[in-house]
Motif scaffolding. Structure first.
Motif, PDB file in Angstrom:
ATOM      1  N   GLN A   8       5.418 -12.517  -3.304  1.00  0.00           N
ATOM      2  CA  GLN A   8       5.537 -12.341  -1.856  1.00  0.00           C
ATOM      3  C   GLN A   8       5.824 -13.743  -1.338  1.00  0.00           C
ATOM      4  OE1 GLN A   8       2.094 -11.158   0.596  1.00  0.00           O
ATOM      5  NE2 GLN A   8       2.712  -9.057   0.169  1.00  0.00           N
ATOM      6  N   ARG A  13       1.175 -11.978  -6.196  1.00  0.00           N
ATOM      7  CA  ARG A  13       0.200 -11.033  -5.659  1.00  0.00           C
ATOM      8  C   ARG A  13       0.070  -9.866  -6.642  1.00  0.00           C
ATOM      9  NH1 ARG A  13      -2.431 -12.520  -1.350  1.00  0.00           N
ATOM     10  NH2 ARG A  13      -2.678 -10.318  -0.797  1.00  0.00           N
ATOM     11  N   GLY A  15       0.110  -5.835  -6.943  1.00  0.00           N
ATOM     12  CA  GLY A  15       0.564  -4.670  -6.203  1.00  0.00           C
ATOM     13  C   GLY A  15       0.283  -3.378  -6.964  1.00  0.00           C
ATOM     14  N   SER A  24       2.767  -1.469  -3.045  1.00  0.00           N
ATOM     15  CA  SER A  24       1.874  -1.833  -1.945  1.00  0.00           C
ATOM     16  C   SER A  24       0.953  -2.946  -2.410  1.00  0.00           C
ATOM     17  CB  SER A  24       1.025  -0.630  -1.516  1.00  0.00           C
ATOM     18  OG  SER A  24       1.861   0.411  -1.045  1.00  0.00           O
ATOM     19  N   ASP A  25       0.699  -3.902  -1.524  1.00  0.00           N
ATOM     20  CA  ASP A  25      -0.188  -4.991  -1.892  1.00  0.00           C
ATOM     21  C   ASP A  25      -1.609  -4.455  -2.064  1.00  0.00           C
ATOM     22  OD1 ASP A  25       0.129  -8.201  -1.787  1.00  0.00           O
ATOM     23  OD2 ASP A  25      -1.925  -7.563  -1.363  1.00  0.00           O
ATOM     24  N   ASP A  27      -4.342  -5.903  -1.749  1.00  0.00           N
ATOM     25  CA  ASP A  27      -5.246  -6.370  -0.696  1.00  0.00           C
ATOM     26  C   ASP A  27      -5.084  -5.567   0.597  1.00  0.00           C
ATOM     27  OD1 ASP A  27      -7.287  -8.308   0.104  1.00  0.00           O
ATOM     28  OD2 ASP A  27      -5.752  -9.024   1.498  1.00  0.00           O
ATOM     29  N   ASP A  28      -3.905  -4.969   0.800  1.00  0.00           N
ATOM     30  CA  ASP A  28      -3.728  -4.087   1.955  1.00  0.00           C
ATOM     31  C   ASP A  28      -4.479  -2.779   1.755  1.00  0.00           C
ATOM     32  OD1 ASP A  28      -2.105  -5.918   3.180  1.00  0.00           O
ATOM     33  OD2 ASP A  28      -0.220  -4.950   2.578  1.00  0.00           O
ATOM     34  N   LEU A  29      -4.544  -2.318   0.518  1.00  0.00           N
ATOM     35  CA  LEU A  29      -5.193  -1.033   0.221  1.00  0.00           C
ATOM     36  C   LEU A  29      -6.704  -1.202   0.130  1.00  0.00           C
ATOM     37  CD1 LEU A  29      -2.692   0.210  -2.522  1.00  0.00           C
ATOM     38  CD2 LEU A  29      -2.790   0.941  -0.127  1.00  0.00           C
ATOM     39  N   PRO A  31      -9.046  -4.181   1.079  1.00  0.00           N
ATOM     40  CA  PRO A  31      -9.184  -5.546   1.603  1.00  0.00           C
ATOM     41  C   PRO A  31     -10.234  -6.342   0.830  1.00  0.00           C
ATOM     42  CG  PRO A  31      -9.056  -3.966   3.396  1.00  0.00           C
ATOM     43  CD  PRO A  31      -9.166  -3.162   2.126  1.00  0.00           C
ATOM     44  N   SER A  35      -5.994 -11.775  -5.717  1.00  0.00           N
ATOM     45  CA  SER A  35      -4.531 -11.761  -5.753  1.00  0.00           C
ATOM     46  C   SER A  35      -3.978 -12.056  -7.145  1.00  0.00           C
ATOM     47  CB  SER A  35      -3.963 -12.774  -4.751  1.00  0.00           C
ATOM     48  OG  SER A  35      -4.431 -14.072  -5.066  1.00  0.00           O
ATOM     49  N   ALA A  54      -8.194   4.923  -0.737  1.00  0.00           N
ATOM     50  CA  ALA A  54      -7.359   4.192   0.215  1.00  0.00           C
ATOM     51  C   ALA A  54      -6.156   5.024   0.630  1.00  0.00           C
ATOM     52  CB  ALA A  54      -6.892   2.880  -0.409  1.00  0.00           C
ATOM     53  N   GLY A  57      -0.234   2.428   1.462  1.00  0.00           N
ATOM     54  CA  GLY A  57       0.214   1.309   2.278  1.00  0.00           C
ATOM     55  C   GLY A  57       1.689   1.429   2.597  1.00  0.00           C
TER      56      GLY A  57
END
Ligand code: MG
Length: 297
Positions: A8, A13, A15, A24-25, A27-29, A31, A35, A54, A57
């Motif tokens: 990214q 990261r 995914g 999808s990252d 960390d988005d799914l 938090p 990483s 989750a 994302g």
């Protein structure tokens, strides 16, 4: 579940690849997730239940994601098994000296590759150029260790597997065999000579790693075509042997040997040239594609 390491911007990261082939990252799914893949593996028992709950994302299409090797830099050498398919052992027999190993041993042949040699999908494998003309491919099932441990018993050993990916044990044959006292390390560790990827498939999706189709192609021509059922030492036995007196750690990468059909044993021998494209494929995992670039590229 398919997990990738991707870029990214200029930052790596972790995914998650969805059923719709978007990334999808993590960390988005979930938090607060790490990483880097090794930390994710260590925290997996905490992450996995939250990930299952989750919401999807806003992913980026897989074909636009810049993937690295799932573990871009293992913490220590990649652990490797030699001669783990009987026909591959046989095809190499005439190349071994009379004093060399002539029958399949009772324990797997072990060696390692440098962690600095790891590259990801679509990255270039560098031709050895002035050092050798004998560049060869080896498709292999790669095991990613989840829970570590010493003296792991064969029964239950698969519980220590986090997941699987595709490996290519790229080899410089003359350097491997003859140049350095019979040690394989140097001939297996040229820069870029350990492609891994494209992703880790978690072990829950591959309950039996001994039933997978495994094949390789060079420029579209099938070179190796076998099944992991033909392994002399199955994954569980390899884990037991490696962990005897030497603890395995989360994120360790184990290459489990290659089936017959590699270049040096073909009649006539077939070594890789600049521009050749290797596609390593394992059923249930995916295709790992790497082309050969000039030495000084
Ligand atoms: Mg190999």
């Amino acid at each position: 579940m398919r997990l990738v390491t991707y870029l990214q911007g200029d930052r790596a990261r972790v995914g998650v690849v969805g059923a719709d082939d978007t990334v999808s990252d993590l960390d988005d799914l979930v938090p607060g997730s790490p990483s880097d893949m090794i930390s994710v593996i260590e925290a997996w028992l905490r992450i996995a239940p939250r990930l299952r709950e989750a919401a999807g994302g806003a992913g980026i299409p897989l074909d636009r994601a810049r993937l690295l090797a799932p573990i871009p830099r293992p913490r220590r050498n990649v652990l490797c098994v030699g001669w783990n398919y009987a026909e591959h052992f046989a095809e190499g027999r005439e190349f071994r000296s009379p004093a060399g190993v002539q029958e399949i041993p009772d324990h797997p042949a072990l060696f390692t590759k440098s962690p600095a040699a790891v590259i990801g999908p679509d990255a270039h494998v560098r031709h050895p150029g002035p050092h050798s003309g004998e560049l060869d491919w080896e498709v292999e099932l790669a095991v990613i260790v989840g829970r570590g441990g010493r003296d792991i018993r064969e029964k239950g050993a698969l519980e220590h597997v986090f997941g699987y990916t595709v490996g290519n044990d790229v080899s410089v044959r003359d350097v491997q065999r003859a140049r350095h006292g019979g040690q394989w390390f140097k001939g297996k560790s040229f820069d870029t000579h350990c492609p891994l990827g494209p992703w880790i498939v978690t072990a829950d999706e591959i309950p039996d790693p001994q039933v997978l189709d495994i094949s390789s192609r060079v420029n579209g021509e099938t070179m190796q075509s076998a099944t992991t059922a033909q392994m002399v030492f199955p994954v569980a036995r390899i884990i037991a042997e490696l962990s005897a007196g030497m603890a395995l750690e989360p994120g360790d990468v184990i290459l489990t040997g290659t089936p017959p059909g590699v270049g040096f044993a073909r009649k006539p021998p077939r070594f890789l040239k600049v521009g050749d494209v290797m596609e390593m494929e394992i059923g249930g995992i995916g295709v790992l594609r790497n082309a050969v670039a000039p030495y000084d590229a």
